[in-house]
Design an enzyme around this catalytic site. Structure first.
Site, PDB file in Angstrom:
ATOM      1  N   GLU A 171     -31.114   7.984  32.739  1.00 58.81           N
ATOM      2  CA  GLU A 171     -30.637   7.920  34.350  1.00 58.81           C
ATOM      3  C   GLU A 171     -31.559   9.147  34.311  1.00 58.81           C
ATOM      4  OE1 GLU A 171     -27.295   6.324  34.992  1.00 58.81           O
ATOM      5  OE2 GLU A 171     -28.320   4.261  34.522  1.00 58.81           O
ATOM      6  N   GLU A 371     -28.361  -1.435  30.507  1.00 58.92           N
ATOM      7  CA  GLU A 371     -26.597  -1.148  30.883  1.00 58.92           C
ATOM      8  C   GLU A 371     -26.731  -1.718  32.361  1.00 58.92           C
ATOM      9  OE1 GLU A 371     -25.776   2.549  32.583  1.00 58.92           O
ATOM     10  OE2 GLU A 371     -26.010   4.289  30.732  1.00 58.92           O
TER      11      GLU A 371
HETATM   12  O1  IFM Z   1     -21.295   5.172  32.750  1.00 53.98           O
HETATM   13  C1  IFM Z   1     -22.714   5.435  33.651  1.00 53.98           C
HETATM   14  C2  IFM Z   1     -23.265   5.928  32.233  1.00 53.98           C
HETATM   15  O2  IFM Z   1     -23.155   7.426  32.244  1.00 53.98           O
HETATM   16  C3  IFM Z   1     -25.362   5.483  33.371  1.00 53.98           C
HETATM   17  N1  IFM Z   1     -25.521   5.083  33.767  1.00 53.98           N
HETATM   18  C4  IFM Z   1     -24.216   4.574  34.660  1.00 53.98           C
HETATM   19  C5  IFM Z   1     -23.039   4.222  33.808  1.00 53.98           C
HETATM   20  C6  IFM Z   1     -21.365   3.514  35.247  1.00 53.98           C
HETATM   21  O3  IFM Z   1     -21.804   4.968  36.683  1.00 53.98           O
END
Ligand code: IFM
Length: 466
Positions: A171, A371
């Site tokens: 990210e 994710e």
């Molecule tokens: O916890 C975060 C993660 O570190 C990166 N993506 C989003 C998740 C939830 O906010």
């Protein structure tokens, strides 16, 4: 409206189902075995930056509970585990050599995963820049990109015979725009031009690192990057502007070798992009084996008419600065529920749309959901069998999103796997320990792990494939 819960969850051979975490969110042991501070240590120790002043000093104590956590993963039948490597642990003080104790931890982790038949997916950078590199300018400084490529090479020289998939960055949107634009994330700077310079240098870091990974690895790994895509709805022009800054600022250089003209135009009042040098775009444009997709919810936008207070419901913590340089006249509208504990709307159709859209834009590019998951408050019931977390809301969220992923595959998307965020409740950055994303509960007083019902559901889904 599609009822995603009714879509049969049958996935092809080779599709992997697992879970994910990140170093600073779970490891703890922040100053042990030579580890030095990252920007998140500094930031979380600065009063007022995180909820309740929470830090990752101890977090889930995963560093000391490695074997227990590996056994936990095995008990759920996870097929893959995505973790991140702490740069400051393996190269303390942003030194040039690998520190034996630091790399040994990740070596044991990788070996422990493989011994249990779990595929290791390693992210090299999940937001925790060594503080020394921030002091030298951070991501707005070009040299940070070269330092990242060096770090990547050293790590892969040590683990590159065993890691299945390497992910350069997690990210970069957050690293750049929340770290240097809004200030909600470390290092907490608030300058739009710096944020855009950081975007470019993160892209460059990725482009410099990919060939280093391929050179240093001996097991022909998959190489990837993970992006958090914004699915923007509402007024078309405003949505296009958000998509340019949030998504295309990364996908266009990485996958097409260019910055889009409209992105440059939208941000002209903020920067002249003079930090892009000849040859950079060729460097950034690297073939990827898989593109990591992180998805949680959508945004709804429109052009702000300047009247009243601008709506800022973009899902990110509002600490004053803007994560949207050049988009001062775009407002983020409240959205229909239901919502998770983050206030994020639950929209599995957004995941389906995103996957289909990425497939249309990049038809040859395999994708993986790296994710997806949800924070809910959770309650612990004491039962005769022990503590139990009946997290029906999280299970329902996952059921729907798995259904959406399956639908996207039916529509032709080459989706290779699905990693649930997160294995453990953990340090949710600016929100500290107030938000629980885990499919396994962590009691932060005792470090007891309790497998939630959502984890049992995931384990059943995995078992049903055997
Ligand atoms: O916890 C975060 C993660 O570190 C990166 N993506 C989003 C998740 C939830 O906010």
């Amino acid at each position: 409206m599609t009822d995603y819960r009714t879509i049969p969850l049958v996935f092809p051979d080779g599709f992997v189902i697992g879970s994910a975490t990140a170093a600073y969110q779970i490891e703890g042991a922040a100053s042990e075995d030579g580890r030095t501070p990252s920007i998140w240590d500094t930031f979380s120790h600065t009063p007022g930056r995180t909820w309740n002043g929470d830090t990752g000093d101890v977090a889930c104590d995963h560093y000391h509970r490695l074997e227990e956590d590996l056994d936990l993963m095995a008990s759920l039948g996870l097929e893959a585990y995505r973790f991140s490597i702490s740069w400051s642990r393996v190269m303390p003080g942003a030194g040039r050599d690998v520190h034996p104790a630091g790399i040994d931890f990740y070596s044991r982790l990788v070996d422990g995963l493989r011994a249990r038949g779990i595929r290791p997916i390693a992210t090299l950078y999940h937001w925790d820049l060594p503080q020394e590199l921030e002091d030298a300018g951070g991501w707005p400084a070009r040299d940070t990109a070269s330092r990242f490529a060096e770090y990547a090479a050293r790590v892969v020289e040590h683990l590159g015979d065993r890691v299945h998939t390497w992910t350069t960055l997690n990210e970069p949107w957050c690293s750049a725009y929340l770290g240097y634009g809004s200030g909600a994330h470390a290092p907490g700077r608030t300058n739009g031009a710096d944020a855009l310079a950081a975007v470019h240098h993160l892209n460059l870091a990725h482009g410099l690192a990919v060939p280093e990974i391929r050179r240093a690895a001996t097991n022909d790994p998959d190489v990837s990057v993970t992006l958090n895509f914004h699915v923007a709805r509402g007024e078309r022009e405003a949505a296009e502007r958000v998509t340019a800054l949030a998504n295309r600022a990364f996908t266009s250089p990485m996958l097409l070798g260019r910055y889009d003209d409209d992105l440059i135009a939208y941000t002209r009042g903020v920067t002249d992009w003079g930090f892009v040098r000849d040859g950079d775009l060729e460097t950034i444009h690297q073939p990827l084996d898989v593109l990591g997709v992180n998805y949680y919810s959508t945004v709804t936008v429109r052009t702000w008419d300047g009247a009243g207070e601008k709506a800022r419901n973009d899902g990110h913590k509002d600490v004053g600065g803007s994560p949207w340089p050049g988009l001062d006249d775009v407002e983020f509208l409240p959205q229909d529920g239901p919502y998770t504990d983050m206030g994020w709307n639950i929209a599995p159709d957004g995941l389906e749309d995103l996957l289909v859209s990425l497939n249309e834009q990049f038809p040859e590019q395999p994708l993986m959901i790296t994710e997806n998951g949800a924070a809910f408050p959770d309650a612990v019931d004491q039962t005769p069998e022990g503590p139990r977390v009946r997290d029906v809301d999280r299970t329902d969220y996952l059921r729907r999103h798995f259904g959406a992923a399956r639908r996207a595959m039916d529509r032709g998307v080459d989706l290779r796997g699905y990693l649930v965020w997160s294995l453990l409740d953990n340090f949710e950055w600016g929100y500290g320990f107030s938000k629980r994303f885990g499919i396994v509960r962590v009691d932060y007083d005792t470090q007891e792990r309790v497998v939630k019902d959502s984890a049992r559901w995931l384990a059943d889904l995995i078992a049903s494939r055997r």
